[in-house]
Design an enzyme around this catalytic site. Sequence first.
Site, PDB file in Angstrom:
ATOM      1  N   ARG A 144      -4.875   8.089  -6.250  1.00  0.00           N
ATOM      2  CA  ARG A 144      -5.294   6.801  -5.690  1.00  0.00           C
ATOM      3  C   ARG A 144      -6.813   6.814  -5.753  1.00  0.00           C
ATOM      4  O   ARG A 144      -7.464   7.662  -5.127  1.00  0.00           O
ATOM      5  CB  ARG A 144      -4.814   6.631  -4.252  1.00  0.00           C
ATOM      6  CG  ARG A 144      -5.464   5.424  -3.580  1.00  0.00           C
ATOM      7  CD  ARG A 144      -4.820   5.056  -2.271  1.00  0.00           C
ATOM      8  NE  ARG A 144      -3.518   4.449  -2.480  1.00  0.00           N
ATOM      9  CZ  ARG A 144      -2.852   3.754  -1.552  1.00  0.00           C
ATOM     10  NH1 ARG A 144      -3.376   3.588  -0.356  1.00  0.00           N
ATOM     11  NH2 ARG A 144      -1.673   3.239  -1.817  1.00  0.00           N
ATOM     12  N   HIS A 184      -1.574  -1.909  -8.674  1.00  0.00           N
ATOM     13  CA  HIS A 184      -0.771  -1.033  -7.795  1.00  0.00           C
ATOM     14  C   HIS A 184       0.644  -1.009  -8.392  1.00  0.00           C
ATOM     15  O   HIS A 184       1.596  -1.555  -7.834  1.00  0.00           O
ATOM     16  CB  HIS A 184      -0.779  -1.600  -6.370  1.00  0.00           C
ATOM     17  CG  HIS A 184      -0.343  -0.614  -5.326  1.00  0.00           C
ATOM     18  ND1 HIS A 184       0.035   0.684  -5.614  1.00  0.00           N
ATOM     19  CD2 HIS A 184      -0.213  -0.733  -3.958  1.00  0.00           C
ATOM     20  CE1 HIS A 184       0.362   1.312  -4.501  1.00  0.00           C
ATOM     21  NE2 HIS A 184       0.225   0.479  -3.495  1.00  0.00           N
ATOM     22  N   GLN A 219       3.939   0.293  -6.518  1.00  0.00           N
ATOM     23  CA  GLN A 219       4.338  -0.631  -5.449  1.00  0.00           C
ATOM     24  C   GLN A 219       5.150  -1.790  -6.028  1.00  0.00           C
ATOM     25  O   GLN A 219       6.243  -2.113  -5.555  1.00  0.00           O
ATOM     26  CB  GLN A 219       3.068  -1.175  -4.753  1.00  0.00           C
ATOM     27  CG  GLN A 219       3.328  -2.274  -3.756  1.00  0.00           C
ATOM     28  CD  GLN A 219       3.917  -1.747  -2.453  1.00  0.00           C
ATOM     29  OE1 GLN A 219       3.355  -0.859  -1.838  1.00  0.00           O
ATOM     30  NE2 GLN A 219       5.045  -2.296  -2.037  1.00  0.00           N
ATOM     31  N   ASP A 234      -0.221 -10.022   1.026  1.00  0.00           N
ATOM     32  CA  ASP A 234      -0.942  -8.758   1.225  1.00  0.00           C
ATOM     33  C   ASP A 234      -2.193  -9.092   2.014  1.00  0.00           C
ATOM     34  O   ASP A 234      -2.573 -10.265   2.145  1.00  0.00           O
ATOM     35  CB  ASP A 234      -1.283  -8.151  -0.156  1.00  0.00           C
ATOM     36  CG  ASP A 234      -1.916  -6.765  -0.075  1.00  0.00           C
ATOM     37  OD1 ASP A 234      -1.901  -6.161   1.012  1.00  0.00           O
ATOM     38  OD2 ASP A 234      -2.437  -6.296  -1.109  1.00  0.00           O
ATOM     39  N   CYS A 239       3.484  -5.462   1.165  1.00  0.00           N
ATOM     40  CA  CYS A 239       3.415  -4.026   0.862  1.00  0.00           C
ATOM     41  C   CYS A 239       2.933  -3.186   2.037  1.00  0.00           C
ATOM     42  O   CYS A 239       3.141  -1.975   2.055  1.00  0.00           O
ATOM     43  CB  CYS A 239       2.520  -3.791  -0.349  1.00  0.00           C
ATOM     44  SG  CYS A 239       0.801  -4.273  -0.063  1.00  0.00           S
ATOM     45  N   ARG A 291      10.363   2.466  -1.993  1.00  0.00           N
ATOM     46  CA  ARG A 291       9.351   3.140  -2.821  1.00  0.00           C
ATOM     47  C   ARG A 291       9.771   4.579  -3.115  1.00  0.00           C
ATOM     48  O   ARG A 291       9.511   5.104  -4.195  1.00  0.00           O
ATOM     49  CB  ARG A 291       7.989   3.089  -2.124  1.00  0.00           C
ATOM     50  CG  ARG A 291       7.505   1.650  -2.060  1.00  0.00           C
ATOM     51  CD  ARG A 291       6.062   1.561  -1.746  1.00  0.00           C
ATOM     52  NE  ARG A 291       5.238   2.230  -2.736  1.00  0.00           N
ATOM     53  CZ  ARG A 291       3.973   2.544  -2.539  1.00  0.00           C
ATOM     54  NH1 ARG A 291       3.402   2.252  -1.400  1.00  0.00           N
ATOM     55  NH2 ARG A 291       3.273   3.138  -3.488  1.00  0.00           N
TER      56      ARG A 291
END
Length: 309
Positions: free
Chosen positions: A108, A135, A138, A227, A267, A293
């Site tokens: 990340r 992402h 995700q 988000d 998310c 996930r």
Amino acid sequence: MNHFITLKDIPAKDLRKILIDAKKRKDRRKKFNTLEVDKDKPLMGKLLIQMFEKSSLRTRLSFYLAIKQLGGETIILRTNELHLGKGGESLADTARILSTYCDGFMLRSDSDKKIEKFSKYLTIPIINGLSPSSHPTQVLSDIFTVEEIKKKPISELNICWVGDSNNVLNSLITASVKFSFKLSIGCPKDYKPKKFVLDWVKKNKGKINIYNDARKAAKNADVIFSDKVISLNDKVDKTKKIKDFKNFKINKKLMSFAKKDATFLHCLPRGTEVSSEVFLAKNSKVWLQALNRVHVQKSILLYCFGKLR
Ligand code: CP
Ligand code: NVA
């Protein structure tokens, strides 16, 4: 071996294969304990290193469970604990050492260039666990969640995003082309997706609808995604940005423009972009979304390790 850096690089048929494998594995685990290993133990003896330059709860834990359930192990690093983070070692040498000690690398990062650069020096797969521009783990998992809830291919659904044009939306836009679904975006005029994203859609013959009115975007939607307005390390005037999004809050009124059984997804972590009433309502499936996930990332790991059957 395969890298998993952006959904753009991965053929649609491979993305679908990952989702099919995830469903099979999830179904087979119904009575398993959290750390019980899948019967075929496909990643027995493999080590995944995870490195975070930014905070994470879900990505870190879901990859932990994913590799463990496949029979492998993981170690979690923070860049500031390495020579690399303090400027005492080059990225190239760090990558070579990682390739010597382990089998996969999840990063990340604050920099897309850094992920690209790592991929050049690594001889093991790299997975993008969130970057400024995307992402992908995700969003692939979110496609799985949508199809699980709606019991239909996502290509038959109206998908809506209300919120900032950020990394998660960029991946959702890419997914709309790869999985051929209808995507309507509601965002303020000055916050529409960047030109490089729109150019890619055009080049790949995709089509997305962008509205400056959240209600128009939400109209007839099967799923509404959102988000945070302020992303991790977002270098903006936060007060101004939040004010600019004041008409783009997902509340009960906005949800009423969508289909009656519309699902809300996010998310996480959440901010002020969604009311608690919507976030905690029956049609909000954010907890299932987070859990999935684990399942999808297991199949992403298998894809990366060249073990997806
Ligand atoms: N959704 C997500 O990536 O959460 P984390 O930042 O907690 O990993
Ligand atoms: N867009 C958010 C996603 C967090 C999982 C961020 O980049 O902070």
